[in-house]
Design an enzyme around this catalytic site. Sequence first.
Site, PDB file in Angstrom:
ATOM      1  N   HIS A 233      18.447  12.161  -5.486  1.00  0.00           N
ATOM      2  CA  HIS A 233      19.895  12.402  -5.468  1.00  0.00           C
ATOM      3  C   HIS A 233      20.483  12.267  -6.869  1.00  0.00           C
ATOM      4  CE1 HIS A 233      20.480  12.704  -1.069  1.00  0.00           C
ATOM      5  NE2 HIS A 233      19.461  11.877  -0.988  1.00  0.00           N
ATOM      6  N   ASP A 314      16.936   6.752  -0.941  1.00  0.00           N
ATOM      7  CA  ASP A 314      16.717   7.669   0.185  1.00  0.00           C
ATOM      8  C   ASP A 314      16.241   9.034  -0.288  1.00  0.00           C
ATOM      9  OD1 ASP A 314      19.269   7.932  -1.020  1.00  0.00           O
ATOM     10  OD2 ASP A 314      19.966   9.144   0.666  1.00  0.00           O
ATOM     11  N   GLU A 315      15.454   9.668   0.563  1.00  0.00           N
ATOM     12  CA  GLU A 315      15.150  11.098   0.458  1.00  0.00           C
ATOM     13  C   GLU A 315      14.610  11.527  -0.910  1.00  0.00           C
ATOM     14  OE1 GLU A 315      18.153  13.044   3.654  1.00  0.00           O
ATOM     15  OE2 GLU A 315      19.102  12.325   1.832  1.00  0.00           O
ATOM     16  N   SER A 316      13.675  10.752  -1.445  1.00  0.00           N
ATOM     17  CA  SER A 316      13.028  11.163  -2.692  1.00  0.00           C
ATOM     18  C   SER A 316      11.834  12.040  -2.331  1.00  0.00           C
ATOM     19  CB  SER A 316      12.592   9.922  -3.474  1.00  0.00           C
ATOM     20  OG  SER A 316      13.719   9.219  -3.923  1.00  0.00           O
ATOM     21  N   GLU A 347      13.865   3.503   2.987  1.00  0.00           N
ATOM     22  CA  GLU A 347      12.635   4.062   2.404  1.00  0.00           C
ATOM     23  C   GLU A 347      12.035   3.155   1.324  1.00  0.00           C
ATOM     24  OE1 GLU A 347      15.391   5.885   3.128  1.00  0.00           O
ATOM     25  OE2 GLU A 347      14.950   8.033   2.968  1.00  0.00           O
TER      26      GLU A 347
END
Length: 511
Positions: A233, A314-316, A347
Amino acid sequence: MVFTHQLPLVPLPAAVVVHDGRMPVTATTRVHGSSPTIDILTAAAARRGVPSLAAAIPPEGTASEPAAGDIVLRVDPAVTASEGYRLSVGAHAEITGADEAGLFYGLQTLLQLLREDDAGWSIPHVEIEDAPRFTHRGVMLDVARHFFDVAEVKRFIDATSALKFNRLHLHLTDDQGWRLHIDSWPLLTERSSSTSAGGDPGGFYTKGDYREIVAHAASRHMVLIPEVDLPGHTHAVGVAYPELVEDPVLNDALVAQSESLGQPLPVAGETYLGWGVGHSSVRIREERTYDFVRDVVRELAEMTPGPYLHIGGDESLGTSQEDFDHFAARATQIVVDAGKIPVAWHEMGAAADIAGGTVGQYWGMKAPRGTHAAEAAHFVERGGALIMSAADATYLDMKYDENYPLGLTWAAVIDVRTAYEWEPTAVLDVPDAAILGTEAPLWSETTRTIDDVEHLVFPRAAAEAEIAWSPQHGEGREWSSFRERLGTLAPLWKAEGTRFHPAAEIPWSDR
Ligand code: ACM
């Protein structure tokens, strides 16, 4: 006979005894005490149309006996647990806070009880003893996908603190923008703050703005938790400092989603206007990255009085697990070294060496999928604790129904009942004591204005407030009572100018 669950209160208090009769609030009502909460009471009463209270404060230093119809505000640490209060209404009304926060929450209860009928304004005779179930009662506002200015954030604080929320998590950075000025890396806001998702106008907070938000939150007993989302992000970081980030990684889901939404794909070094996720990362094996993280964390810690600093995680999706784990361990330790407690999305619990004591924020489903539960549990194994943000219950940016014009649906469609009927200690296999509380996030991809935000947040935030504050069991702690009590908040929200979705599930009342 009036039952507890018929009182117009959200969140439901811990213990209530209702007596016959009501205390009229009239032009002769006086407010006694010296707390700053008095100003909040008189201003709120004036907005409700109870003008007599505004002029009813006795001169400084006066300790007169309350007359019938008067309201007394005081603090007494002996009264109940931290943040708790006792409210007693008979001939006069008295709120005794265990501390200033408790007094503030007792005042919110009094303001909900204060109603107008044909006989005028009055408060029912009650004895309430109340204190929160969880210490962490959070809401999150994403100011990165769309930017909201200081006045708008203050409005958000006022409306959520009235429901006894005590944590405001600000999601300050994301692919679309960097919203807080950092002196040591000035291009972050100079180059990466002017737009929002979809090409809408952006903005950023100066350090003075940020301190103003922190101070206003504190005045409403909310602790600010700033988040700088790392290592993913971070596309906006690369627009300002290309040497800090990798080239975008275009995963299949991102390409398909961008196509179906007609959104551009991320391009290295160019402002990103879509809202696909998982394509960006800082350069994990370069020391310059940690100079950057250290500088940002230091400046953020310096202007944040609260104990927490959220570093994302998050969301790497484009980062190898080994690299991600390496980053998680180093970044959490940098936060500890800056004197703060790290908070991270669940995460980061995948990393064996996250700093001990790091708080995890679980954003998986009520029925955990894949590795999410194990990742969350690892924070507890490392001496940390958890904030529960089950996405299919607490995500305030999910649509109320398929046709609702705002919001997304990837986690669930969340009507008010779905937002209410979940239990934060029943999601993960960890001791109840490891659950600090809950947080309801508002992601702002589709909310272009603060009015849009409020339409998604209210009334569902009230459901999350009750889950976080009220005892798990007890008279009225169920949907059939909640929906009736929730309906009674409409006149308060209208008086405050708070927008809300008039969900058909709820019997909204006029006064
Ligand atoms: C998240 O919703 N990506 C934490």
